[in-house]
Design an enzyme around this catalytic site. Structure first.
Site, short mmCIF file in Angstrom:
data_model
loop_
_atom_site.label_atom_id
_atom_site.label_comp_id
_atom_site.label_asym_id
_atom_site.label_seq_id
_atom_site.Cartn_x
_atom_site.Cartn_y
_atom_site.Cartn_z
N ILE A 14 0.83 -1.21 0.00
CA ILE A 14 0.00 0.00 0.00
C ILE A 14 0.87 1.26 0.00
O ILE A 14 0.52 2.27 -0.63
CB ILE A 14 -0.98 -0.01 1.20
N SER A 36 11.65 0.93 7.82
CA SER A 36 11.24 -0.42 7.41
C SER A 36 12.34 -1.40 7.78
O SER A 36 13.53 -1.09 7.60
CB SER A 36 10.98 -0.47 5.90
N LYS A 90 -5.68 2.95 7.32
CA LYS A 90 -6.85 2.25 7.82
C LYS A 90 -6.51 0.78 8.03
O LYS A 90 -5.70 0.22 7.29
CB LYS A 90 -8.05 2.44 6.89
N ASP A 168 -10.58 -6.16 6.60
CA ASP A 168 -9.56 -5.21 6.15
C ASP A 168 -10.02 -4.50 4.88
O ASP A 168 -9.98 -3.27 4.82
CB ASP A 168 -8.23 -5.92 5.92
#
Length: 308
Positions: A14, A36, A90, A168
């Site tokens: 994403i 990351s 989200k 999700d």
């Protein structure tokens, strides 16, 4: 205007598909760091954890969290404690209590906290909201069905407790209907199909009623192959409305009324910049509350094991 110096935490699908292009296209933001454990980006400072970034000499104004929801509260709290504005992918957290704590923390520090619902920025959503505001809803049907192997390949976190499973993607549908429907609605019954080797549902059927008594039926599926279904149909006293393609197309009585390019994530970053400029936050948890209600109230059915 000096750009908002942004760190992106999490560099998965994403982040690469949506966040990076939206950031690059908005001159109000400058991407200064990536956090990351497994990936980096050429030309951008890289850190393996947020603690290291915050302890470094890289100047950061805001953090966008693109991690799975389970660790997000700790990361967001750390960023807020360090004086950074925070964007939450989200769902905004693994629990409602976590998100409320972050809202209070941001408010106490006069920082911006944004709980993002990207599907609300789809082309047809605001026109649908305006059209429905002048009509009485009779019935709603939500069909949100997609292939988890296409959209979340190898992502085991989505099946763990707190990963939400089929919710999700389905929380996107709930983010739209909580935006466009004129009246609040409440869950009356539900069925969650949970694979015997997983913790989260792979399919669900939910029945709601709005405050006026109109039925709302949601059919959710994480196993749909072929064409994907992201559709919401609303019958009213003044005609039928349909949102397709996740809200990108709006139909009224079978006629296409609104269609446009994908501007969901540019819309999120536009809102984030405006919230920061205004010293405001947007922490709407209505979609997550409906998911929590589904886990509280629904019957659970054991489904066949899910094999990647």
């Amino acid at each position: 205007m000096t750009p908002i110096r942004l760190a992106l935490v999490g560099l998965g699908k994403i982040a690469r598909d949506q966040h990076l292009p939206a950031i690059a296209a908005d001159p109000r933001f400058e991407l200064v760091a990536i956090v990351s454990r497994n990936a980096d980006l050429d030309g951008v400072a890289h850190f393996t954890d947020l603690t290291a970034l915050l302890a470094s000499d890289v100047m950061v104004d805001a953090v966008a969290l693109c991690t799975p929801p389970q660790p997000r509260h700790a990361l967001a709290h750390m960023a807020l404690a360090a004086g950074k504005h925070v964007m939450l992918e989200k769902p905004p957290g693994a629990t409602l209590s976590e998100v409320e704590d972050l809202r209070q923390t941001a408010a106490a520090r006069s920082l911006t906290l944004q709980a993002t619902w990207h599907s609300r920025f789809a082309t047809g959503v605001e026109p649908a909201r305006a059209w429905l505001a002048e009509r009485t809803v009779r019935a709603v049907r939500i069909n949100w069905k997609e292939d988890v192997r296409v959209w979340h390949p190898g992502q085991d976190w989505i099946w763990e407790a707190g990963g939400l499973g089929v919710f999700d993607p389905a929380i996107n549908a709930l983010s739209i209907v909580t935006r466009i429907l004129p009246l609040p609605f409440f869950l009356s019954r539900g069925v969650l199909h949970v694979p015997e080797n997983r913790q989260s549902p792979i399919q669900a059927e939910l029945d709601f009623r709005d405050a006026g008594g109109a039925p709302i039926r949601a059919e959710l599926d994480f196993l749909q192959t072929g064409p994907q279904s992201w559709d919401i149909e609303v019958d009213t006293d003044g005609g039928a409305l349909k949102l397709t393609n996740g809200g990108a197309k709006l139909w009224i009585d079978g006629q296409l009324m609104h269609e446009g390019p994908d501007r969901e994530y540019p819309g999120l970053y536009d809102e984030f910049a405006r919230l920061i400029a205004d010293g405001a936050s947007d922490v709407d948890v209505a979609p997550l509350r409906h998911v929590a209600d589904a886990f509280l109230l629904s019957e659970r059915v054991v489904a066949p094991p899910f094999i990647e």
